[in-house]
Every structure is written in C-alpha cells, then in structure tokens.
Design an enzyme around this catalytic site. Structure first.
Site, PDB file in Angstrom:
ATOM      1  N   GLY A 216      29.861 -16.711  71.045  1.00 58.19           N
ATOM      2  CA  GLY A 216      30.736 -15.775  71.750  1.00 58.19           C
ATOM      3  C   GLY A 216      29.962 -14.978  72.783  1.00 58.19           C
TER       4      GLY A 216
ATOM      5  N   LYS B 107      41.508   3.191  60.864  1.00 54.17           N
ATOM      6  CA  LYS B 107      41.843   2.136  61.821  1.00 54.17           C
ATOM      7  C   LYS B 107      43.361   2.100  61.923  1.00 54.17           C
ATOM      8  CE  LYS B 107      39.539  -1.207  64.039  1.00 54.17           C
ATOM      9  NZ  LYS B 107      38.217  -1.190  64.658  1.00 54.17           N
TER      10      LYS B 107
HETATM   11  P1  NAD Z   1      35.229 -10.146  73.504  1.00 55.57           P
HETATM   12  O1  NAD Z   1      36.637 -10.524  73.220  1.00 55.57           O
HETATM   13  O2  NAD Z   1      34.873  -9.582  74.833  1.00 55.57           O
HETATM   14  O3  NAD Z   1      34.249 -11.402  73.281  1.00 55.57           O
HETATM   15  C1  NAD Z   1      34.425 -12.312  72.254  1.00 55.57           C
HETATM   16  C2  NAD Z   1      34.115 -13.687  72.837  1.00 55.57           C
HETATM   17  O4  NAD Z   1      34.182 -14.653  71.775  1.00 55.57           O
HETATM   18  C3  NAD Z   1      35.135 -14.124  73.896  1.00 55.57           C
HETATM   19  O5  NAD Z   1      34.443 -14.562  75.054  1.00 55.57           O
HETATM   20  C4  NAD Z   1      35.902 -15.259  73.215  1.00 55.57           C
HETATM   21  O6  NAD Z   1      36.333 -16.248  74.135  1.00 55.57           O
HETATM   22  C5  NAD Z   1      34.857 -15.798  72.263  1.00 55.57           C
HETATM   23  N1  NAD Z   1      35.377 -16.549  71.121  1.00 55.57           N
HETATM   24  C6  NAD Z   1      36.559 -16.423  70.477  1.00 55.57           C
HETATM   25  N2  NAD Z   1      36.639 -17.315  69.475  1.00 55.57           N
HETATM   26  C7  NAD Z   1      35.477 -17.993  69.475  1.00 55.57           C
HETATM   27  C8  NAD Z   1      34.953 -19.022  68.672  1.00 55.57           C
HETATM   28  N3  NAD Z   1      35.641 -19.549  67.652  1.00 55.57           N
HETATM   29  N4  NAD Z   1      33.709 -19.498  68.947  1.00 55.57           N
HETATM   30  C9  NAD Z   1      32.978 -18.998  69.980  1.00 55.57           C
HETATM   31  N5  NAD Z   1      33.449 -18.007  70.778  1.00 55.57           N
HETATM   32  C10 NAD Z   1      34.671 -17.523  70.532  1.00 55.57           C
HETATM   33  O7  NAD Z   1      34.825  -9.135  72.324  1.00 55.57           O
HETATM   34  P2  NAD Z   1      33.564  -8.186  72.255  1.00 55.57           P
HETATM   35  O8  NAD Z   1      33.946  -6.808  72.637  1.00 55.57           O
HETATM   36  O9  NAD Z   1      32.400  -8.840  72.916  1.00 55.57           O
HETATM   37  O10 NAD Z   1      33.302  -8.160  70.678  1.00 55.57           O
HETATM   38  C11 NAD Z   1      32.682  -9.235  70.030  1.00 55.57           C
HETATM   39  C12 NAD Z   1      32.611  -8.948  68.538  1.00 55.57           C
HETATM   40  O11 NAD Z   1      31.861  -7.756  68.325  1.00 55.57           O
HETATM   41  C13 NAD Z   1      33.965  -8.722  67.870  1.00 55.57           C
HETATM   42  O12 NAD Z   1      33.909  -9.209  66.542  1.00 55.57           O
HETATM   43  C14 NAD Z   1      34.087  -7.210  67.850  1.00 55.57           C
HETATM   44  O13 NAD Z   1      34.937  -6.784  66.794  1.00 55.57           O
HETATM   45  C15 NAD Z   1      32.653  -6.820  67.593  1.00 55.57           C
HETATM   46  N6  NAD Z   1      32.335  -5.470  68.046  1.00 55.57           N
HETATM   47  C16 NAD Z   1      32.506  -5.136  69.343  1.00 55.57           C
HETATM   48  C17 NAD Z   1      32.194  -3.846  69.760  1.00 55.57           C
HETATM   49  C18 NAD Z   1      32.331  -3.419  71.202  1.00 55.57           C
HETATM   50  O14 NAD Z   1      31.802  -2.364  71.565  1.00 55.57           O
HETATM   51  N7  NAD Z   1      32.989  -4.202  72.037  1.00 55.57           N
HETATM   52  C19 NAD Z   1      31.720  -2.893  68.835  1.00 55.57           C
HETATM   53  C20 NAD Z   1      31.533  -3.288  67.501  1.00 55.57           C
HETATM   54  C21 NAD Z   1      31.865  -4.580  67.118  1.00 55.57           C
END
Ligand code: NAD
Length: 348
Positions: free
Chosen positions: A184, A80
C-alpha cells in the site's frame, strides 16, 4: 445484533446510536475509555453490509484508540464513530452537520476527526454544529512547515522512526543494506517509501491502484509486485500500509521478512498470531504503537506546542518500541501482548 455479548464490546463506557431521517444519517459513536482524557478518534463512512458489521468495526477501532493514546502518553481516551453509507453517493453537507450535532450531544466525551471516507472538509461541516472536533486549524508540521491538517506526513515519519528501531533491534543493519516490502503506497505508504529511499533502502511495493505503484517506481526505483505476493517477498522488512488483518492464517507462513513494521491499523487478524510471529523469530512492531504519530500531531495542534516538541514526541515512538522488543525478548512473549499490558497499566 449483538452489542454487550459482541466479542469487541470490551468494556466500552458508552455507545450511542443515532438516525436522522432528514439528512439520512445513520451513525454510531463508541467511547471505549476516558480515564486519561476525552476520547478522540476518527469518523469512518463505509457502506457496511449490516448493522452488526458496523458495530463490530466501531468497537474494535475505538478500543484501539485507547491503547494508541495511552502508549503515546497522550492525555486522551479512545473513541471512534462510523456512518453507515457510501461516502461517494450518500454523503451530503446536511448529513455532516447532523453528525456534528450527534457528536455535540455527547458533550465532549468524544472528539471527532477524519478517517476513511471522511475528508477534512466534512469535519469542517461537522464543526458548524460542534466544537468537539480534532485536526482542524492545524498550524505546523513536525518539520516546521505550514500544515494543511493532514496527519499522514507525521504518521509516515513515526512509522519510519519505529521501523528503524525494529531494524536496530532485530537486524543491527543500516537501512541502506535493507530491502523493504511496502503493502500500500497511499498517503502514508508513499511517504514512508520516500524516507526509506532517502536512507538508501531498496523498495518493493504493491498497491491495488496502479498509478500509486508506478509513481513509487519512477520516484524511488521501487520494484512492483502483485498485491497477492507482497507478503511473501524476500525482504528484510514487511511494512503493511494498506488494510487491516493482512497477517492472518493464510499469509503468516509465507512471510519471509524478519521485521514487520508498518502503519496499517489492526494488522493481526487475531491477537494470538502475535505469538506465532514471535515463535517464528519475526519482530513485529505493534500497529497502534508505531502508527500513533497522527494523533500525536492532532494533540500538538491543540496545545501550546512547537514543531520541535511535536517531532521529539513522534520520535519517542522508537524508544517505546525498543522497550517493548526488549521486554518481549526477556519474557519470550509476543510484542503485541507486551504492548497491551503496558497500555492497560496506563489507563486501567
Ligand atoms: P490510503 O487510503 O491513502 O492508502 C492506502 C493504500 O493501500 C491505497 O493506495 C490503496 O489503493 C492501497 N490498497 C488497498 N487495498 C490494498 C491491498 N489489498 N493491497 C495493497 N494495497 C492496497 O490510506 P493511508 O492514510 O495511507 O493509511 C494507510 C493505513 O494506515 C490504513 O490502515 C490506516 O488506517 C492506517 N493509518 C493511517 C494514518 C494516517 O495518518 N493517514 C494514521 C494511523 C493509521
């Protein structure tokens, strides 16, 4: 600033620090383990409060990638990188190129991709200085449609498959009989909500970004609750899809769900909370197992593959989780500990 004595050091193979005074880049690359192949992991840009906070974050994230790749049976290791800075105000094309050159200096030991604060366009900029980039030039989605390179649709589908496996194991109910609380509804959470809605589940959602919950309400009839209440909702499943560490000593005793299955990374504040969940009769799908479809997607874009092969690979997340749940039941031990041991047996 502790490095070797940092609790997150965890036998990292290589940690590189770099500062480029011309572009203002200050970055760290952590390579946790390359036993199964070159390390792959996203680059995160964040205004860390201190160098120590940045080091701890990059070490925790890179270790997680080793476990994720191993459990998804990918020929990859874990790594990372982090850039210390505000992605909205500090980023420049020159900085992204300098990051590309930094990645190149590790000669392929680390392959960079996007993460929080870094867009696909930034990775394209890095690619002008290094060939060690992942996630670019994506050809297809798991459904066979053209891909724009965003792994979130795959991650959401893998999370849906894993959630179903957890429900089959713990509740033996059809998804149409369930209520799922999603914390989220961003890139992954919204798409997970769509899969669940299509399967007939009732949804409760919370998000700090009001338009996101309003969209889930109008598209899926989701009930909106406050972000401080989502973990206490009387739902069958809690799906953390926002930040890490949402399962912590303040929240754990209020969780009413029987299953925790969501996409967020590092959901448990500490590993020991996994045993507490087990003792409370909650089936927890280990985060790096259920959310692995993003890197499965990146892998299939880089080898001679097909949408069908990618989809089948993503769907194996369900089988892997069922094996973990069964072992956890037999051994009366936490699912996260079982997953860690299975992963370590593959890369150690
Ligand atoms: P994103 O930023 O698009 O979505 C996250 C959402 O959570 C946002 O809408 C944000 O406003 C909301 N949020 C932030 N703080 C919050 C809180 N305290 N309570 C409720 N909602 C809150 O991110 P994403 O790509 O959807 O990823 C979501 C999670 O999944 C992250 O932890 C990321 O590391 C993990 N993840 C994502 C992927 C991917 O392919 N995008 C892959 C593996 C893991």
């Amino acid at each position: 600033m502790a490095v070797f004595s940092n609790a997150a050091f965890a036998d990292h193979e290589h940690i590189a620090f770099h500062q480029d005074p011309v572009s203002g880049l200050t970055a760290i690359i952590a390579v946790h383990n390359t036993a199964l192949g070159p390390s792959l992991g996203g680059c995160r840009m964040y205004p860390y409060a201190s160098d120590s906070a940045a080091i701890t974050d990059v070490l925790r994230l890179s270790k997680g990638m080793t476990y994720k790749a191993a459990m998804a049976n990918l020929p990859m290791g874990g790594g990372k990188s982090v850039i210390i800075g505000n992605p909205h105000t500090d980023k420049s094309p020159e900085m992204m190129q300098a990051m590309g050159a930094f990645v190149a200096s590790l000669s392929g030991q680390y392959i960079v991709a996007e993460d929080s604060g870094i867009a696909v366009s930034d990775v394209h900029m890095m690619a002008t200085k290094t060939k060690y980039v992942g996630g670019l030039n994506a050809k297809f989605t798991y459904e066979g449609t053209p891909s724009d390179g965003n792994p979130a649709p795959s991650t959401a589908y893998g999370t849906f498959v894993g959630l179903k496996a957890a429900v089959d194991f713990a509740l033996q109910k059809d998804l149409s009989e369930l209520t799922v609380a999603i914390q989220g509804v961003g890139q992954v959470g919204y798409r997970l909500a769509k899969h669940l809605h299509d399967a007939g589940a009732k949804l409760v959602v919370a998000d700090t970004y009001r338009p996101a919950v309003e969209k889930a309400k109008s598209d899926f009839g989701a009930q909106i609750v406050d972000i401080n209440d989502i973990h206490c909702v009387a739902a069958d499943v809690l799906a953390p899809c926002a930040l890490g560490a949402t399962i912590n000593p303040s929240t754990i005793n209020h969780i009413q769900a029987t299953v925790i299955a969501g996409a967020a990374n590092n959901q448990l504040l500490t590993e020991s909370l996994g045993q507490l969940l087990f003792d409370k009769g909650i089936t927890y799908a280990p985060d790096y197992v259920i959310n692995a479809a993003g890197i499965i997607d990146i892998h299939h874009q880089h080898v001679q593959s097909t949408p069908e092969k990618m989809k089948a690979h993503i769907e194996r997340i369900g089988t892997t989780l069922t094996e973990i749940f069964e072992q956890s039941q037999r051994q009366q031990r936490a699912t996260n500990l079982i997953a860690n041991e299975l992963a370590e047996a593959k890369f150690q």
